[in-house]
Design an enzyme around this catalytic site. Sequence first.
Site, PDB file in Angstrom:
ATOM      1  N   PHE A 208      -9.641  -8.558   2.938  1.00 59.61           N
ATOM      2  CA  PHE A 208      -8.855  -9.726   2.196  1.00 59.61           C
ATOM      3  C   PHE A 208      -8.961  -9.656   0.807  1.00 59.61           C
ATOM      4  CE2 PHE A 208      -6.172 -13.132   1.254  1.00 59.61           C
ATOM      5  CZ  PHE A 208      -5.321 -13.103   2.503  1.00 59.61           C
TER       6      PHE A 208
ATOM      7  N   ARG B 222      -4.724 -16.167  -8.127  1.00 57.69           N
ATOM      8  CA  ARG B 222      -3.824 -15.380  -8.507  1.00 57.69           C
ATOM      9  C   ARG B 222      -4.322 -14.983 -10.083  1.00 57.69           C
ATOM     10  NH1 ARG B 222       0.645 -14.667  -4.987  1.00 57.69           N
ATOM     11  NH2 ARG B 222       1.182 -16.626  -4.145  1.00 57.69           N
TER      12      ARG B 222
HETATM   13  C1  PRP Z   1       2.281 -10.027   0.294  1.00 58.14           C
HETATM   14  C2  PRP Z   1       2.179  -8.922  -0.582  1.00 58.14           C
HETATM   15  C3  PRP Z   1       3.313  -8.055  -0.191  1.00 58.14           C
HETATM   16  C4  PRP Z   1       3.292  -8.551   1.144  1.00 58.14           C
HETATM   17  C5  PRP Z   1       2.513  -7.070   1.768  1.00 58.14           C
HETATM   18  O1  PRP Z   1       3.022 -11.171  -0.072  1.00 58.14           O
HETATM   19  O2  PRP Z   1       2.555  -9.290  -1.935  1.00 58.14           O
HETATM   20  O3  PRP Z   1       4.589  -8.684  -0.557  1.00 58.14           O
HETATM   21  O4  PRP Z   1       2.483  -9.534   1.474  1.00 58.14           O
HETATM   22  O5  PRP Z   1       2.386  -7.350   3.253  1.00 58.14           O
HETATM   23  P1  PRP Z   1       3.246  -6.243   4.403  1.00 58.14           P
HETATM   24  O6  PRP Z   1       3.195  -4.711   4.029  1.00 58.14           O
HETATM   25  O7  PRP Z   1       2.450  -6.434   5.486  1.00 58.14           O
HETATM   26  O8  PRP Z   1       4.659  -6.729   4.477  1.00 58.14           O
HETATM   27  P2  PRP Z   1       2.928 -12.629   0.212  1.00 58.14           P
HETATM   28  O9  PRP Z   1       3.730 -12.871   1.689  1.00 58.14           O
HETATM   29  O10 PRP Z   1       1.664 -12.974   0.564  1.00 58.14           O
HETATM   30  O11 PRP Z   1       3.567 -13.296  -0.665  1.00 58.14           O
HETATM   31  P3  PRP Z   1       3.224 -13.557  -2.335  1.00 58.14           P
HETATM   32  O12 PRP Z   1       3.615 -12.137  -3.130  1.00 58.14           O
HETATM   33  O13 PRP Z   1       3.977 -14.734  -2.723  1.00 58.14           O
HETATM   34  O14 PRP Z   1       1.829 -13.985  -2.327  1.00 58.14           O
END
Ligand code: PRP
Length: 173
Positions: free
Chosen positions: A147, A160
Amino acid sequence: MLKILFTKEEIEGAVKRLASLIGADYDMEKIIFICLLKGSFVFASDLIRKIKNPVEIDFMRVASYGSGTTTTGNVVIMKDIEVDISGKHVIIIEDIIDTGLTLKKIKDILEERRPKSLKICALLDKRARRKVPVEGDYVGFTIEDGFVVGYGIDYAEEYRNLPYICVLEGERV
Ligand code: PRP
């Protein structure tokens, strides 16, 4: 516990390298960058400032419904871009590719709008976790499972603001 994975300097080096690869490929043509909120905003702001081509930037936010910390594939647009991308060179800026489900969906949506070209620039790539075949055209670092937080990436909306990238250890995620 936070363990540093990439320092500020290492990230800066990767961003520079990606910007120069992009610059070489697009030969001063205009590029529309699409920053996927929220995680990519820090990376996007550093990357576009290293690009010498004319650029436009727009933002897109998607939500993935389901439980837990991984993407489900039920990806819904919460905020769409406002720019018309048809006939334009487009690069999606993503902080991390994990399962690939988010990017696969976004790529499909954007392809329907007929851009001249559509590529992906991702800072981090967790290749081993991929569920659908999506490749980053420009990738900063390939990383192991774990993570990660910092440089725009959160855990429960925290971290962030860290200027480096860490692995979060010993927490229930
Ligand atoms: C995270 C990251 C990607 C996605 C990747 O976003 O920023 O967009 O997950 O995951 P995947 O390849 O399994 O689809 P998140 O949903 O945590 O939102 P955030 O960017 O607002 O933190």
